[in-house]
Structure formats: C-alpha cells, structure tokens
Design a protein around this motif. Sequence first.
Motif, PDB file in Angstrom:
ATOM      1  N   ILE A 275       9.479  -3.456  12.300  1.00  0.00           N
ATOM      2  CA  ILE A 275       8.779  -2.174  12.331  1.00  0.00           C
ATOM      3  C   ILE A 275       7.970  -1.996  11.048  1.00  0.00           C
ATOM      4  N   ILE A 276       6.813  -1.346  11.184  1.00  0.00           N
ATOM      5  CA  ILE A 276       6.007  -0.869  10.061  1.00  0.00           C
ATOM      6  C   ILE A 276       5.744   0.604  10.335  1.00  0.00           C
ATOM      7  N   PHE A 277       5.804   1.452   9.293  1.00  0.00           N
ATOM      8  CA  PHE A 277       5.644   2.883   9.522  1.00  0.00           C
ATOM      9  C   PHE A 277       4.935   3.565   8.361  1.00  0.00           C
ATOM     10  N   SER A 278       4.055   4.506   8.701  1.00  0.00           N
ATOM     11  CA  SER A 278       3.403   5.385   7.730  1.00  0.00           C
ATOM     12  C   SER A 278       3.612   6.822   8.186  1.00  0.00           C
TER      13      SER A 278
ATOM     14  N   SER B  60       0.833  -1.207   0.000  1.00  0.00           N
ATOM     15  CA  SER B  60       0.000   0.000   0.000  1.00  0.00           C
ATOM     16  C   SER B  60       0.866   1.255   0.000  1.00  0.00           C
ATOM     17  N   GLN B  61       0.355   2.314  -0.619  1.00  0.00           N
ATOM     18  CA  GLN B  61       1.092   3.573  -0.683  1.00  0.00           C
ATOM     19  C   GLN B  61       1.408   4.102   0.729  1.00  0.00           C
ATOM     20  N   GLY B  62       2.626   4.607   0.895  1.00  0.00           N
ATOM     21  CA  GLY B  62       2.973   5.314   2.118  1.00  0.00           C
ATOM     22  C   GLY B  62       3.469   4.464   3.268  1.00  0.00           C
ATOM     23  N   PHE B  63       3.584   3.153   3.073  1.00  0.00           N
ATOM     24  CA  PHE B  63       4.045   2.285   4.160  1.00  0.00           C
ATOM     25  C   PHE B  63       5.451   1.766   3.893  1.00  0.00           C
ATOM     26  N   GLU B  64       6.266   1.795   4.934  1.00  0.00           N
ATOM     27  CA  GLU B  64       7.614   1.241   4.887  1.00  0.00           C
ATOM     28  C   GLU B  64       7.771   0.250   6.037  1.00  0.00           C
ATOM     29  N   ALA B  65       8.786  -0.595   5.953  1.00  0.00           N
ATOM     30  CA  ALA B  65       8.995  -1.591   7.006  1.00  0.00           C
ATOM     31  C   ALA B  65      10.467  -1.968   7.080  1.00  0.00           C
ATOM     32  N   ASN B  66      10.809  -2.707   8.119  1.00  0.00           N
ATOM     33  CA  ASN B  66      12.180  -3.206   8.283  1.00  0.00           C
ATOM     34  C   ASN B  66      12.179  -4.280   9.363  1.00  0.00           C
TER      35      ASN B  66
ATOM     36  N   GLN C 205       0.564   5.241  13.616  1.00  0.00           N
ATOM     37  CA  GLN C 205       1.503   5.453  12.519  1.00  0.00           C
ATOM     38  C   GLN C 205       2.572   4.373  12.450  1.00  0.00           C
ATOM     39  N   ALA C 206       2.798   3.682  13.558  1.00  0.00           N
ATOM     40  CA  ALA C 206       3.896   2.716  13.584  1.00  0.00           C
ATOM     41  C   ALA C 206       3.536   1.461  14.368  1.00  0.00           C
ATOM     42  N   VAL C 207       4.190   0.375  13.983  1.00  0.00           N
ATOM     43  CA  VAL C 207       4.138  -0.895  14.714  1.00  0.00           C
ATOM     44  C   VAL C 207       5.565  -1.267  15.070  1.00  0.00           C
ATOM     45  N   ILE C 208       5.810  -1.624  16.321  1.00  0.00           N
ATOM     46  CA  ILE C 208       7.081  -2.227  16.697  1.00  0.00           C
ATOM     47  C   ILE C 208       6.763  -3.590  17.286  1.00  0.00           C
TER      48      ILE C 208
ATOM     49  N   VAL D 148      15.031   1.956  12.415  1.00  0.00           N
ATOM     50  CA  VAL D 148      14.374   3.077  11.731  1.00  0.00           C
ATOM     51  C   VAL D 148      15.163   3.519  10.503  1.00  0.00           C
ATOM     52  N   LYS D 149      16.469   3.558  10.610  1.00  0.00           N
ATOM     53  CA  LYS D 149      17.298   3.956   9.466  1.00  0.00           C
ATOM     54  C   LYS D 149      17.112   3.019   8.279  1.00  0.00           C
ATOM     55  N   GLY D 150      16.805   1.775   8.585  1.00  0.00           N
ATOM     56  CA  GLY D 150      16.651   0.779   7.532  1.00  0.00           C
ATOM     57  C   GLY D 150      15.260   0.701   6.939  1.00  0.00           C
ATOM     58  N   LEU D 151      14.335   1.572   7.373  1.00  0.00           N
ATOM     59  CA  LEU D 151      12.984   1.563   6.815  1.00  0.00           C
ATOM     60  C   LEU D 151      13.024   1.745   5.302  1.00  0.00           C
ATOM     61  N   SER D 152      12.262   0.921   4.592  1.00  0.00           N
ATOM     62  CA  SER D 152      12.220   1.066   3.140  1.00  0.00           C
ATOM     63  C   SER D 152      10.936   0.469   2.581  1.00  0.00           C
ATOM     64  N   LYS D 153      10.652   0.808   1.350  1.00  0.00           N
ATOM     65  CA  LYS D 153       9.476   0.285   0.657  1.00  0.00           C
ATOM     66  C   LYS D 153       9.635  -1.201   0.381  1.00  0.00           C
TER      67      LYS D 153
END
Length: 411
Positions: free
Chosen positions: A39-42, A16-22, A77-80, A140-145
């Motif tokens: 982590i999941i983040f929007s 989905s648009q706008g979501f990144e994870a790591n 906005q986030a899941v840890i 967090v630094k590694g968050l990506s699509k």
Amino acid sequence: MKMFKFKKVEGGVCASQGFEANGLNCGLNPVKEKNDLGIIFSKEECQTAAVYTQNKVKGAPIIVTKENLKKSNNISQAVIVNSKNANTCNADGKEKAEAMCKLIADELQIPRERVIVASTGVIGQVLPIEPIKSHVSDLVKGLSKNGNIEAAHAIMTTDTIKKEYAIQFELDGKVCTIGGMAKGSGMIHPNMATTLNFVTTDIAIDESLLQEALNKIVKITYNCLTVDGDTSTNDMLCVMANGLAQNNKITSKGEEFDIFCEALYDVLMNLTKMLAKDGEGASKMIECTCKGASSLDIAIKVAKSVVGSSLFKCAIFGEDANWGRILCAIGYTDAEFEINKVDVTLASKAGEIVVCQNGSGVEFSEEKAKIILEEDEIYVNVDLKQGHEEAKAWGCDLTYEYVKINGDYRS
C-alpha cells in the motif's frame, strides 16, 4: 535533456512529504517471508497521471484504475497492489479488483474512486480475495514513513532486488522531492511503460502538465527498455503529486516545468536501468546510445533495436565482440538513414574499443574487447553521423537462466 543537479535521497515512495507505505504477506505467496500485498497512501489528495500497457489483453486492475481516475477527475490518495497473481483473463477479475479498492478505501475512509489498484504475477489464475480481505486492516495499521522497503518488496515477483530511487531539488526556494519504486524482471518490452511502477512527489503541479510530463519522459525511459520482447498485460506507471512542498503551482510551461521534467527523467531513467540490470537471468546490463540521428524517433528506434536483438544479447552473455550483430540490428530498424556512415564503439568501466567505422569493420584487439565485455554494465555507442538527435535504450543479456526461470514460472 539539460540535466539540472539533483540530490539523491533515501525513502523511495515515502521520500516525498505526506506519503506513507507498507507491505506484508497475506498468504497469496506461500513463502511467508515474502511480502505479497502493498500500500501507498497520502492523506492529502493527489493530482495523478498514469500510463498503461498497450497489450490488447489488459489486467482487470488496469481497467478498474482507469475507471476510478476518470470518476475522480484524476485525483487519487492510495495504491493497493498485490503480487503472485495478475488477476488477468478471469471472469471475476473486475469484481475482485473493485473489491480490493473498496476494502482499502473503507479502511482508510476515503472514496474508493481515489484508489489505484494493481496486480502482478501469473495470468489466468483466479485471485482469492479472502487473504487480502483478512489482512487489509493490518496493512493500513502498519502504514509508516519508513514503510517504503516493505512496499517495494511486496511488488516483487522474479525480481532479485527491490528497486527504489528518490531525489530532492529546489523550486521557488522550496525543497521538492520525487521518489519511486518499480518491479519487473521478465515480460518486459517497450510498449508503454513496462512493469508496475509507482512514483510520488510533493510538488504542486497542474494535472494536465503532470500527464504531459509523464508521457514525454516515458518515451525516452521506460519505452526504451526491453528484456525479452514480451509486453505484459498488467503494465502500469502512475505519478501521484500531493503539493505539500508548497512551491508555486506549476500551471504553464517554462523553467519550473522543465526542471520538473528533468527530475522526473532522473528518477525514471534510474529505475529503468535497475529494471534492465535485474532482467530475468541477466548477468549484464546493456545501454545503447544512438547519436547523430536526424530525429529523436530514429535515435530511439536504433537504440531499441540494438538492445532488443536476441543474437546480440547472446553475444554479450558470451562476452563476444560480435559487432556484426549490432549492424544487423541497426540495419533492420524501421527508419531511414545511411548505414555506410555508422560508427560503433563498445565500452565498459574497463575501457572502450571501436569495432566499426562507416558501416564496416576495423581491426581491433579481441583480447581487449573480451576484457571490456567481462564487466556487468556494457555500453554500446552508435553514431549515425546524420544529425544532432540522441537517445538511449536499456536491456540485458540473454542467458541460460532466463529459459530456466520461464520454463517453470507457474510453480
């Protein structure tokens, strides 16, 4: 369900648009090649709906997540999430779960009440916070699509495969997406939504309708799943909707809401089947369809009773067409119907065979039945012939390996 057409896509929770994870290994799992923190983040705020375990013993992360969503008016906005340790039945459990929220919120610069926290693993062991604290920055630094795969691996415990599913479809001429990831292999029994499950979507939808849709679809997917009859203390399923698809916001029931429900069903049903197929020690997935019921609840109860029968699960492992165990499981279902009208068919990609008609056995080829049951996906079709309602339930066979895994789980 009407079943609209959906296009399967890659990306899991990042589809989905706008979501990144790591995901990464922070040291909770001594095997460095295995991720244990995800982590999941929007960046955009998300309307959020969730369901939780009905076990009276609840993991601290569930308590904290409930409190956070209440404080934020169901905005996240986030899941840890961590694996290897459930953070359950610990005196400092809530403190540790809150610390996880603060750590990730500070790093992302968002309010901590917008963080969903989840844990899975051994119950009753104190969760060390230092490994998490020392790796939050890298997480967090590694968050990506493209971080969905690392995140999906981070939530695995006894799972043998990652579980992801995503689809696209149109609303108001806009391309919309729903994607999810799940973990779960053991301690799975329908009593909410089993296991840990995270679903993301870019659809714009009112929060109350999002929750209503989730409750509706969980009833006929996750709540119809059983592996071993044990309901976990940490079960959670949350759906985050950030609205970036820019469809006309769904604020009332109608065709658009129905399409969303169908799409959510497609994602959750497929994740449910993955969970059933990867049951601890399982060699076969079992799907039971009960049709001809006088009510949806009766259809659900019958289907769940069949896939939950330990004796029938053993018969499937042994590839034995012992249909009497199916009738037995149907017979002790807490529902009213006439057993002398029931038909049962066993099927797989190798064919199908009728084993029972009108509540009684019929002659059939044991050799053909054996060939059917040699496949790794077995379908049990039950026709009550007493109405028009239908439901499915999913489970797996019961093997020697299940006992081996759970006899040595803590190590």
